[in-house]
Design a protein around this motif. Sequence first.
Motif, PDB file in Angstrom:
ATOM      1  N   PRO A   1      23.934  69.192  37.238  1.00 58.76           N
ATOM      2  CA  PRO A   1      25.344  69.472  36.931  1.00 58.76           C
ATOM      3  C   PRO A   1      25.982  70.325  38.017  1.00 58.76           C
ATOM      4  O   PRO A   1      25.327  71.161  38.643  1.00 58.76           O
ATOM      5  CB  PRO A   1      25.271  70.215  35.592  1.00 58.76           C
ATOM      6  CG  PRO A   1      23.904  70.817  35.566  1.00 58.76           C
ATOM      7  CD  PRO A   1      23.021  69.837  36.274  1.00 58.76           C
ATOM      8  N   HIS A   2      27.273  70.095  38.235  1.00 60.68           N
ATOM      9  CA  HIS A   2      27.995  70.866  39.244  1.00 60.68           C
ATOM     10  C   HIS A   2      29.405  71.116  38.748  1.00 60.68           C
ATOM     11  O   HIS A   2      29.866  70.514  37.780  1.00 60.68           O
ATOM     12  CB  HIS A   2      28.013  70.135  40.584  1.00 60.68           C
ATOM     13  CG  HIS A   2      28.626  68.760  40.534  1.00 60.68           C
ATOM     14  ND1 HIS A   2      29.986  68.537  40.429  1.00 60.68           N
ATOM     15  CD2 HIS A   2      28.054  67.526  40.562  1.00 60.68           C
ATOM     16  CE1 HIS A   2      30.228  67.250  40.413  1.00 60.68           C
ATOM     17  NE2 HIS A   2      29.075  66.597  40.484  1.00 60.68           N
ATOM     18  N   GLY A   3      30.100  71.995  39.420  1.00 58.18           N
ATOM     19  CA  GLY A   3      31.467  72.322  39.057  1.00 58.18           C
ATOM     20  C   GLY A   3      32.444  71.262  39.514  1.00 58.18           C
ATOM     21  O   GLY A   3      32.071  70.266  40.148  1.00 58.18           O
TER      22      GLY A   3
ATOM     23  N   THR B   1      28.236  75.058  36.632  1.00 56.64           N
ATOM     24  CA  THR B   1      29.624  74.594  36.520  1.00 56.64           C
ATOM     25  C   THR B   1      30.635  75.731  36.587  1.00 56.64           C
ATOM     26  O   THR B   1      31.840  75.484  36.488  1.00 56.64           O
ATOM     27  CB  THR B   1      29.817  73.803  35.212  1.00 56.64           C
ATOM     28  OG1 THR B   1      29.386  74.597  34.093  1.00 56.64           O
ATOM     29  CG2 THR B   1      29.004  72.515  35.236  1.00 56.64           C
ATOM     30  N   GLY B   2      30.174  76.951  36.743  1.00 54.80           N
ATOM     31  CA  GLY B   2      31.072  78.083  36.905  1.00 54.80           C
ATOM     32  C   GLY B   2      31.612  78.650  35.614  1.00 54.80           C
ATOM     33  O   GLY B   2      32.628  79.362  35.623  1.00 54.80           O
ATOM     34  N   MET B   3      30.935  78.373  34.494  1.00 48.91           N
ATOM     35  CA  MET B   3      31.403  78.860  33.205  1.00 48.91           C
ATOM     36  C   MET B   3      30.874  80.276  32.926  1.00 48.91           C
ATOM     37  O   MET B   3      29.659  80.488  32.869  1.00 48.91           O
ATOM     38  CB  MET B   3      30.944  77.928  32.091  1.00 48.91           C
ATOM     39  CG  MET B   3      31.550  76.536  32.151  1.00 48.91           C
ATOM     40  SD  MET B   3      33.325  76.549  31.796  1.00 48.91           S
ATOM     41  CE  MET B   3      33.934  75.709  33.265  1.00 48.91           C
ATOM     42  N   ALA B   4      31.771  81.206  32.733  1.00 52.72           N
ATOM     43  CA  ALA B   4      31.360  82.574  32.414  1.00 52.72           C
ATOM     44  C   ALA B   4      30.809  82.673  31.003  1.00 52.72           C
ATOM     45  O   ALA B   4      29.920  83.487  30.723  1.00 52.72           O
ATOM     46  CB  ALA B   4      32.541  83.525  32.569  1.00 52.72           C
TER      47      ALA B   4
ATOM     48  N   ALA C   1      32.450  66.041  36.744  1.00 54.80           N
ATOM     49  CA  ALA C   1      33.432  64.954  36.678  1.00 54.80           C
ATOM     50  C   ALA C   1      34.348  65.128  35.477  1.00 54.80           C
ATOM     51  O   ALA C   1      35.545  64.818  35.547  1.00 54.80           O
ATOM     52  CB  ALA C   1      32.710  63.614  36.616  1.00 54.80           C
ATOM     53  N   LEU C   2      33.808  65.616  34.361  1.00 56.68           N
ATOM     54  CA  LEU C   2      34.639  65.871  33.189  1.00 56.68           C
ATOM     55  C   LEU C   2      35.613  67.019  33.457  1.00 56.68           C
ATOM     56  O   LEU C   2      36.766  66.981  33.016  1.00 56.68           O
ATOM     57  CB  LEU C   2      33.756  66.180  31.986  1.00 56.68           C
ATOM     58  CG  LEU C   2      32.847  65.042  31.519  1.00 56.68           C
ATOM     59  CD1 LEU C   2      31.922  65.516  30.406  1.00 56.68           C
ATOM     60  CD2 LEU C   2      33.656  63.841  31.057  1.00 56.68           C
ATOM     61  N   LEU C   3      35.163  68.028  34.172  1.00 57.22           N
ATOM     62  CA  LEU C   3      36.069  69.109  34.551  1.00 57.22           C
ATOM     63  C   LEU C   3      37.161  68.600  35.487  1.00 57.22           C
ATOM     64  O   LEU C   3      38.334  68.981  35.362  1.00 57.22           O
ATOM     65  CB  LEU C   3      35.282  70.235  35.224  1.00 57.22           C
ATOM     66  CG  LEU C   3      34.656  71.265  34.289  1.00 57.22           C
ATOM     67  CD1 LEU C   3      33.599  72.083  35.014  1.00 57.22           C
ATOM     68  CD2 LEU C   3      35.713  72.182  33.694  1.00 57.22           C
ATOM     69  N   ASP C   4      36.797  67.732  36.427  1.00 57.22           N
ATOM     70  CA  ASP C   4      37.808  67.173  37.325  1.00 57.22           C
ATOM     71  C   ASP C   4      38.899  66.433  36.562  1.00 57.22           C
ATOM     72  O   ASP C   4      40.069  66.449  36.952  1.00 57.22           O
ATOM     73  CB  ASP C   4      37.155  66.246  38.342  1.00 57.22           C
ATOM     74  CG  ASP C   4      36.609  66.985  39.555  1.00 57.22           C
ATOM     75  OD1 ASP C   4      37.174  68.044  39.904  1.00 57.22           O
ATOM     76  OD2 ASP C   4      35.627  66.518  40.154  1.00 57.22           O
ATOM     77  N   LEU C   5      38.520  65.770  35.466  1.00 56.96           N
ATOM     78  CA  LEU C   5      39.515  65.065  34.659  1.00 56.96           C
ATOM     79  C   LEU C   5      40.535  66.035  34.073  1.00 56.96           C
ATOM     80  O   LEU C   5      41.697  65.678  33.858  1.00 56.96           O
ATOM     81  CB  LEU C   5      38.814  64.296  33.543  1.00 56.96           C
ATOM     82  CG  LEU C   5      39.671  63.423  32.630  1.00 56.96           C
ATOM     83  CD1 LEU C   5      40.406  62.351  33.431  1.00 56.96           C
ATOM     84  CD2 LEU C   5      38.799  62.786  31.546  1.00 56.96           C
TER      85      LEU C   5
END
Length: 295
Positions: free
Chosen positions: A18-20, A69-72, A263-267
């Motif tokens: 997973p990635h941001g 993914t960069g989630m705090a 990819a979901l975050l990009d959406l």
Amino acid sequence: MAEPQNTAPACPGPAPGPHGPRRFAVPAGAVDTHAHVIGLPPAYPFVEGRSYTPPAATPDDYIAMLDATGMAHGVLVQVSVHGTDNRLMLETLTEHRQRLRGIAVLPLPVPERELAALQEAGVVGMRLNILYGGGVGLERLEDYAALARELGWHLQFLVDARDLVALAPRLGRLGVPFVIDHWGHFPVSRGLSDPGFQTLLSLLRDGGWVKLSGAYRNSVAGPPYADTIPFARALHAAAPDRCVWGSDWPHVAHWGPMMNVGALLDLLADWVPDEAARNRVLVQNAHRLYGFGAG
């Protein structure tokens, strides 16, 4: 304890690595408001009435996904295959008390000692589930609302948007915050004028919350799920301060192409193009609903 016999089909695990997002920077304090941890029998039995059989989704894998993914922060939702056995979720919350919150699935009545333990672990709401099996239905909805009022919690619903037309009057009388998962598992082929979707918009305008999540569940076209954009924008326009985002990791009960969380975050950049508004979805709205403090 032996696992009950069940022919529910196996579903795949999440995409590795997973990635941001690539299209925007994740803001400080961002929250993934919908994910699950899953154990395996016999330590964590599966319910007999489930509709899918998942692989394990360990707490370590979950925390690694949040980090990547960069989630705090994150919100764990009790997964349907474990029914009302919240143990793994609570163990994970306890290990990461400042970072996580939880949504439990509870049979009534709940002993006072158990309620105290749930609150101590970071549970802030209860899920009622009429999809996938293994959950708690709507028969005692008003009793759950009364308990939520007493505890300062909210209710979360896993429902089909078509059912909201009949359910809306009851939701309007609950007197507690409520959240609709995955915008009602609404296939976009039904169109923006569908009565279920219009009822959802009305509920949001009247104070309801919605999770901007599950694009792959609602899309007809498939990746990159562009057909969901008008619907998500309509939801956000109806309640910009009561929309939150969730990855739905590890994407259970999905047998199509397995997407990366990035990819979901990009959406989300298409769903909520304005940066300040998108940051409210990821940070301030979620902090307010789940009690992470000021965004």
